[in-house]
Design a protein around this motif. Sequence first.
Motif, PDB file in Angstrom:
ATOM      1  N   VAL A 148       2.256  11.632  10.545  1.00  0.00           N
ATOM      2  CA  VAL A 148       1.232  10.619  10.320  1.00  0.00           C
ATOM      3  C   VAL A 148       1.272  10.230   8.850  1.00  0.00           C
ATOM      4  CG1 VAL A 148      -0.570  12.326   9.773  1.00  0.00           C
ATOM      5  CG2 VAL A 148      -1.229  10.104  10.746  1.00  0.00           C
ATOM      6  N   CYS A 149       0.736   9.062   8.553  1.00  0.00           N
ATOM      7  CA  CYS A 149       0.482   8.703   7.159  1.00  0.00           C
ATOM      8  C   CYS A 149      -0.906   9.234   6.830  1.00  0.00           C
ATOM      9  CB  CYS A 149       0.543   7.192   6.970  1.00  0.00           C
ATOM     10  SG  CYS A 149      -0.088   6.664   5.358  1.00  0.00           S
ATOM     11  N   THR A 150      -1.004  10.053   5.791  1.00  0.00           N
ATOM     12  CA  THR A 150      -2.308  10.665   5.505  1.00  0.00           C
ATOM     13  C   THR A 150      -3.342   9.634   5.043  1.00  0.00           C
ATOM     14  OG1 THR A 150      -1.578  11.187   3.262  1.00  0.00           O
ATOM     15  CG2 THR A 150      -1.320  12.911   4.925  1.00  0.00           C
ATOM     16  N   PHE A 151      -2.891   8.474   4.597  1.00  0.00           N
ATOM     17  CA  PHE A 151      -3.836   7.437   4.182  1.00  0.00           C
ATOM     18  C   PHE A 151      -4.280   6.567   5.351  1.00  0.00           C
ATOM     19  CE2 PHE A 151      -1.003   7.782   0.311  1.00  0.00           C
ATOM     20  CZ  PHE A 151      -1.832   8.694  -0.319  1.00  0.00           C
ATOM     21  N   HIS A 152      -3.443   6.450   6.367  1.00  0.00           N
ATOM     22  CA  HIS A 152      -3.729   5.541   7.484  1.00  0.00           C
ATOM     23  C   HIS A 152      -3.459   6.297   8.784  1.00  0.00           C
ATOM     24  CE1 HIS A 152      -2.166   3.107   4.029  1.00  0.00           C
ATOM     25  NE2 HIS A 152      -3.351   2.555   4.200  1.00  0.00           N
ATOM     26  N   SER A 153      -4.531   6.796   9.382  1.00  0.00           N
ATOM     27  CA  SER A 153      -4.372   7.694  10.531  1.00  0.00           C
ATOM     28  C   SER A 153      -3.816   6.980  11.753  1.00  0.00           C
ATOM     29  CB  SER A 153      -5.719   8.338  10.880  1.00  0.00           C
ATOM     30  OG  SER A 153      -6.669   7.336  11.157  1.00  0.00           O
ATOM     31  N   ASN A 154      -3.807   5.642  11.727  1.00  0.00           N
ATOM     32  CA  ASN A 154      -3.223   4.913  12.864  1.00  0.00           C
ATOM     33  C   ASN A 154      -1.707   4.765  12.731  1.00  0.00           C
ATOM     34  OD1 ASN A 154      -3.771   3.191  10.645  1.00  0.00           O
ATOM     35  ND2 ASN A 154      -3.365   1.408  11.951  1.00  0.00           N
ATOM     36  N   MET A 155      -1.176   5.180  11.574  1.00  0.00           N
ATOM     37  CA  MET A 155       0.287   5.162  11.396  1.00  0.00           C
ATOM     38  C   MET A 155       0.824   6.506  11.860  1.00  0.00           C
ATOM     39  SD  MET A 155       0.885   3.395   7.668  1.00  0.00           S
ATOM     40  CE  MET A 155       2.664   3.631   7.721  1.00  0.00           C
ATOM     41  N   THR A 156       1.431   6.512  13.033  1.00  0.00           N
ATOM     42  CA  THR A 156       1.917   7.778  13.585  1.00  0.00           C
ATOM     43  C   THR A 156       3.341   7.622  14.092  1.00  0.00           C
ATOM     44  OG1 THR A 156       1.052   7.263  15.780  1.00  0.00           O
ATOM     45  CG2 THR A 156      -0.404   8.491  14.306  1.00  0.00           C
ATOM     46  N   ALA A 182       0.843  -1.202   0.000  1.00  0.00           N
ATOM     47  CA  ALA A 182       0.000   0.000   0.000  1.00  0.00           C
ATOM     48  C   ALA A 182       0.876   1.249   0.000  1.00  0.00           C
ATOM     49  CB  ALA A 182      -0.902   0.000   1.225  1.00  0.00           C
ATOM     50  N   ALA A 183       0.318   2.327  -0.502  1.00  0.00           N
ATOM     51  CA  ALA A 183       1.031   3.605  -0.492  1.00  0.00           C
ATOM     52  C   ALA A 183       0.970   4.233   0.895  1.00  0.00           C
ATOM     53  CB  ALA A 183       0.425   4.542  -1.523  1.00  0.00           C
ATOM     54  N   HIS A 184       2.037   4.955   1.246  1.00  0.00           N
ATOM     55  CA  HIS A 184       2.092   5.644   2.538  1.00  0.00           C
ATOM     56  C   HIS A 184       2.689   7.031   2.343  1.00  0.00           C
ATOM     57  CE1 HIS A 184       1.049   2.001   4.671  1.00  0.00           C
ATOM     58  NE2 HIS A 184       2.146   1.365   4.311  1.00  0.00           N
ATOM     59  N   THR A 185       2.562   7.846   3.387  1.00  0.00           N
ATOM     60  CA  THR A 185       3.241   9.140   3.413  1.00  0.00           C
ATOM     61  C   THR A 185       3.874   9.343   4.784  1.00  0.00           C
ATOM     62  OG1 THR A 185       1.537  10.569   4.404  1.00  0.00           O
ATOM     63  CG2 THR A 185       1.295  10.062   2.060  1.00  0.00           C
TER      64      THR A 185
HETATM   65 CU   LIG Z   1      -0.084   4.544   5.125  1.00  0.00          CU
END
Ligand SMILES: [Cu+2]
Length: 116
Positions: A102-110, A65-68
């Motif tokens: 944070v990852c803007t696609f997955h708010s639980n990735m911090t 998956a893509a992340h930021t």
């Molecule tokens: Cu992500």
Amino acid sequence: MALGAATVLLLVATACADGGNEPASTSPAATAGVDRITMEDFAFSPANPQVRPGEKITVVNKDSAAHTVTATKGDAFDTGSIAGGESGAFTAPSKAGEYAFVCTFHSNMTGTLIVR
Ligand SMILES: [Cu+2]
């Protein structure tokens, strides 16, 4: 004849304060000297990288998956979308401090970028 039931309990307080060898952790779970952040299993590794001001940080996405990596306050830094299997980069802020991201696609990735 009565036996005086005076039981004296001597508690030896074991307050030995010498030779404390616990590792001193100043910042919670900071990983020092980092110039690379890995995204894997929808998490940042390390989550709390300590970097130098203005340092270029490489970001490797090992997921599909893509992340930021995006600063949550203002526009301190932002990798933009990094596609699965790709890598990107950003430049750490020049001002020392702690920057949540944070990852803007997955708010639980911090995580928190620690600049010092
Ligand atoms: Cu992500």
